[in-house]
Design a protein around this motif. Structure first.
Motif, PDB file in Angstrom:
ATOM      1  N   TYR A 195    -150.463 -52.975 -57.889  1.00 23.33           N
ATOM      2  CA  TYR A 195    -151.922 -53.164 -57.978  1.00 23.33           C
ATOM      3  C   TYR A 195    -152.269 -54.284 -58.952  1.00 23.33           C
ATOM      4  CZ  TYR A 195    -156.836 -51.960 -58.877  1.00 23.33           C
ATOM      5  OH  TYR A 195    -158.207 -51.986 -59.029  1.00 23.33           O
ATOM      6  N   LEU A 196    -151.512 -54.354 -60.055  1.00 27.54           N
ATOM      7  CA  LEU A 196    -151.799 -55.343 -61.091  1.00 27.54           C
ATOM      8  C   LEU A 196    -151.025 -56.644 -60.906  1.00 27.54           C
ATOM      9  CD1 LEU A 196    -151.774 -52.965 -64.196  1.00 27.54           C
ATOM     10  CD2 LEU A 196    -153.769 -53.901 -63.015  1.00 27.54           C
ATOM     11  N   SER A 197    -150.142 -56.661 -59.926  1.00 27.10           N
ATOM     12  CA  SER A 197    -149.297 -57.847 -59.688  1.00 27.10           C
ATOM     13  C   SER A 197    -148.528 -58.225 -60.946  1.00 27.10           C
ATOM     14  CB  SER A 197    -150.160 -59.032 -59.212  1.00 27.10           C
ATOM     15  OG  SER A 197    -150.837 -58.716 -58.022  1.00 27.10           O
ATOM     16  N   VAL A 227    -154.869 -45.935 -53.600  1.00 30.50           N
ATOM     17  CA  VAL A 227    -154.089 -46.799 -54.486  1.00 30.50           C
ATOM     18  C   VAL A 227    -153.121 -45.992 -55.347  1.00 30.50           C
ATOM     19  CG1 VAL A 227    -154.210 -48.519 -56.326  1.00 30.50           C
ATOM     20  CG2 VAL A 227    -155.945 -48.519 -54.525  1.00 30.50           C
ATOM     21  N   SER A 260    -150.759 -60.024 -65.809  1.00 29.43           N
ATOM     22  CA  SER A 260    -151.273 -59.504 -64.545  1.00 29.43           C
ATOM     23  C   SER A 260    -151.963 -60.618 -63.777  1.00 29.43           C
ATOM     24  CB  SER A 260    -152.262 -58.367 -64.804  1.00 29.43           C
ATOM     25  OG  SER A 260    -152.960 -58.036 -63.621  1.00 29.43           O
ATOM     26  N   GLN A 261    -151.574 -60.774 -62.525  1.00 29.07           N
ATOM     27  CA  GLN A 261    -152.227 -61.772 -61.685  1.00 29.07           C
ATOM     28  C   GLN A 261    -153.568 -61.254 -61.174  1.00 29.07           C
ATOM     29  OE1 GLN A 261    -150.731 -64.877 -61.418  1.00 29.07           O
ATOM     30  NE2 GLN A 261    -149.460 -63.857 -62.971  1.00 29.07           N
ATOM     31  N   SER A 262    -153.737 -59.942 -61.150  1.00 23.17           N
ATOM     32  CA  SER A 262    -154.976 -59.341 -60.658  1.00 23.17           C
ATOM     33  C   SER A 262    -156.045 -59.264 -61.745  1.00 23.17           C
ATOM     34  CB  SER A 262    -154.703 -57.936 -60.114  1.00 23.17           C
ATOM     35  OG  SER A 262    -153.686 -57.945 -59.148  1.00 23.17           O
ATOM     36  N   ILE A 263    -155.607 -58.906 -62.980  1.00 21.58           N
ATOM     37  CA  ILE A 263    -156.537 -58.784 -64.106  1.00 21.58           C
ATOM     38  C   ILE A 263    -155.910 -59.529 -65.292  1.00 21.58           C
ATOM     39  CG2 ILE A 263    -157.890 -57.183 -65.521  1.00 21.58           C
ATOM     40  CD1 ILE A 263    -157.310 -55.005 -63.467  1.00 21.58           C
ATOM     41  N   TYR A 314    -161.298 -52.490 -68.320  1.00 20.52           N
ATOM     42  CA  TYR A 314    -160.811 -53.651 -67.575  1.00 20.52           C
ATOM     43  C   TYR A 314    -161.108 -53.557 -66.076  1.00 20.52           C
ATOM     44  CZ  TYR A 314    -158.222 -54.652 -71.865  1.00 20.52           C
ATOM     45  OH  TYR A 314    -157.883 -54.916 -73.172  1.00 20.52           O
ATOM     46  N   ALA A 315    -161.044 -52.348 -65.526  1.00 19.40           N
ATOM     47  CA  ALA A 315    -161.276 -52.207 -64.086  1.00 19.40           C
ATOM     48  C   ALA A 315    -161.476 -50.747 -63.730  1.00 19.40           C
ATOM     49  CB  ALA A 315    -160.088 -52.770 -63.295  1.00 19.40           C
ATOM     50  N   GLU A 360    -161.246 -48.362 -60.149  1.00 23.52           N
ATOM     51  CA  GLU A 360    -160.831 -48.363 -58.754  1.00 23.52           C
ATOM     52  C   GLU A 360    -161.155 -47.014 -58.121  1.00 23.52           C
ATOM     53  OE1 GLU A 360    -160.284 -49.082 -55.412  1.00 23.52           O
ATOM     54  OE2 GLU A 360    -159.471 -50.817 -56.518  1.00 23.52           O
TER      55      GLU A 360
END
Length: 360
Positions: free
Chosen positions: A14-16, A97, A42-45, A89-90, A92
């Motif tokens: 999920y966070l890459s 997920v 993290s590529q997502s966050i 941060y997020a 969901e």
């Protein structure tokens, strides 16, 4: 929820970024909190820290989606306003997920005010930290809900069968009374009827109030401290807007009753138990010195808050924890001792005999 290894794998996807060192941090009546670290950015966050503790909070029970969304919105806006909360941060909501709605947020330094492992440390921490605990709540009540963008957050307190119109704002007091009425009838909880009638008849005197942002579960387990300094307030799923006297009264009820059960070593220690009783007695004068209360209104709100909490325990006993939005396992945390304390407290505050039969 999935098992820990599957959560760690899915969280990394999920966070890459690789998620490592996943462990359970805490588990409550309606949430489970895990801690993990990222091995790379993290590529997502991208704002997530690397190689530092991060928290993922899972929401369980009924209305988990609404609770998670409300908490994320609340702490996001409070964080921007400079109030002491973990940085979110997020959020969901998609259960596919990780198996349940979840929020990723900052890992605050320190631990809960009551989570102390020895009496000497408890005395020092609580003596110095209790002032900061009360001050943080008083500061919350001074915030204008409109100025921090929280005036119109979805209500945490509303009867299951409510058909509330946004154009006709219903005061928090009336919504709480409606919930108690609903629980007393659905339980059924006949031992609360006379006390409920008493507080309902007096509601018109206290209905009008200045709208304030209220936590509604503010107690030492939800306030993180380090070296007697408050590092942040957590668990905002019950956030609402209404009379601050109801929030302060709820804190007073918890300090005087439910909080007497944890930590267990202090409960079973006569000196430790006396220490907490003293601090429970200190709460009102300390808060009143920081944010003067209408004492008659506060005493009335204590009665409402006690019935609110007692009706919640009654529903857990008669209809199961799921009926009030909690996990089934939450019933283990509700003890006859707490019920007795709370029943006596409600009787004193309403001046009416209160009885709640609780299965052993």
């Amino acid at each position: 929820m999935f098992d820990s290894s599957e959560i760690q794998r899915r969280l990394g996807a999920y966070l890459s970024a690789p998620a490592e060192q996943l462990r359970v941090l805490a588990s409550g009546w309606e949430t489970t909190i895990l801690e993990f670290r990222l091995a790379a950015e993290s590529q997502s966050i991208p704002s997530l820290p690397i190689a530092e503790p991060i928290v993922v909070r899972f929401y369980q029970g009924s209305a988990a989606d609404a609770k998670g969304a409300r908490e994320f919105t609340t702490i996001d806006r409070l964080s921007r306003a400079g109030y002491s909360v973990p940085t979110p941060y997020a959020f969901e909501p998609d259960r596919e997920v990780l198996g349940a709605p979840f929020m990723i947020m900052q890992r605050l330094a320190g631990g809960p005010l009551f989570a102390i492992k020895s009496f000497p440390q408890a005395f020092k921490t609580f003596s110095l930290g209790f002032f900061a605990f009360v001050r943080a709540q008083a500061r919350l009540h001074r915030l204008d809900p409109g100025s921090v963008g929280l005036r119109d957050i979805p209500h945490a307190f509303a009867p299951h069968h409510a058909t509330e119109s946004p154009a006709a704002e219903v005061p928090l007091l009336d919504r709480m009374l409606a919930i108690i009425v609903e629980r007393v009838e659905e339980g059924p909880l006949p031992g609360l009827r006379d006390a409920l009638r008493t507080v309902t008849e007096r509601a018109h005197v206290f209905r009008a109030s200045k709208p304030t942002l209220v936590h509604m579960d503010y107690h030492p387990q939800n306030v993180m401290v380090k070296n007697t300094r408050v590092t942040g307030v957590i668990d905002w799923v019950n956030t609402d807007v209404g009379d601050r006297h109801l929030d302060a009264a709820t804190t007073a009820v918890i300090l005087a009753t439910s909080a007497m059960e944890h930590p267990r070593w202090m409960r079973d220690n006569i000196v430790g138990n006396g220490l907490r009783a003293n601090f429970a007695a200190m709460y009102l004068p300390l808060y009143h010195a920081m944010a003067p209360l209408e004492l008659q209104r506060f005493r009335y709100c204590q009665a409402v808050a006690a019935l609110m909490r007692l009706s919640m325990l009654g529903m857990m006993a008669t209809r199961g924890p799921e009926s009030v939005g909690f996990r089934a396992e939450a019933i283990r945390e509700v003890t006859p001792g707490v019920v007795r304390l709370l029943s006596r407290y409600a009787s004193r505050k309403t001046a009416v005999a209160v009885r709640l039969d609780f299965p052993h």
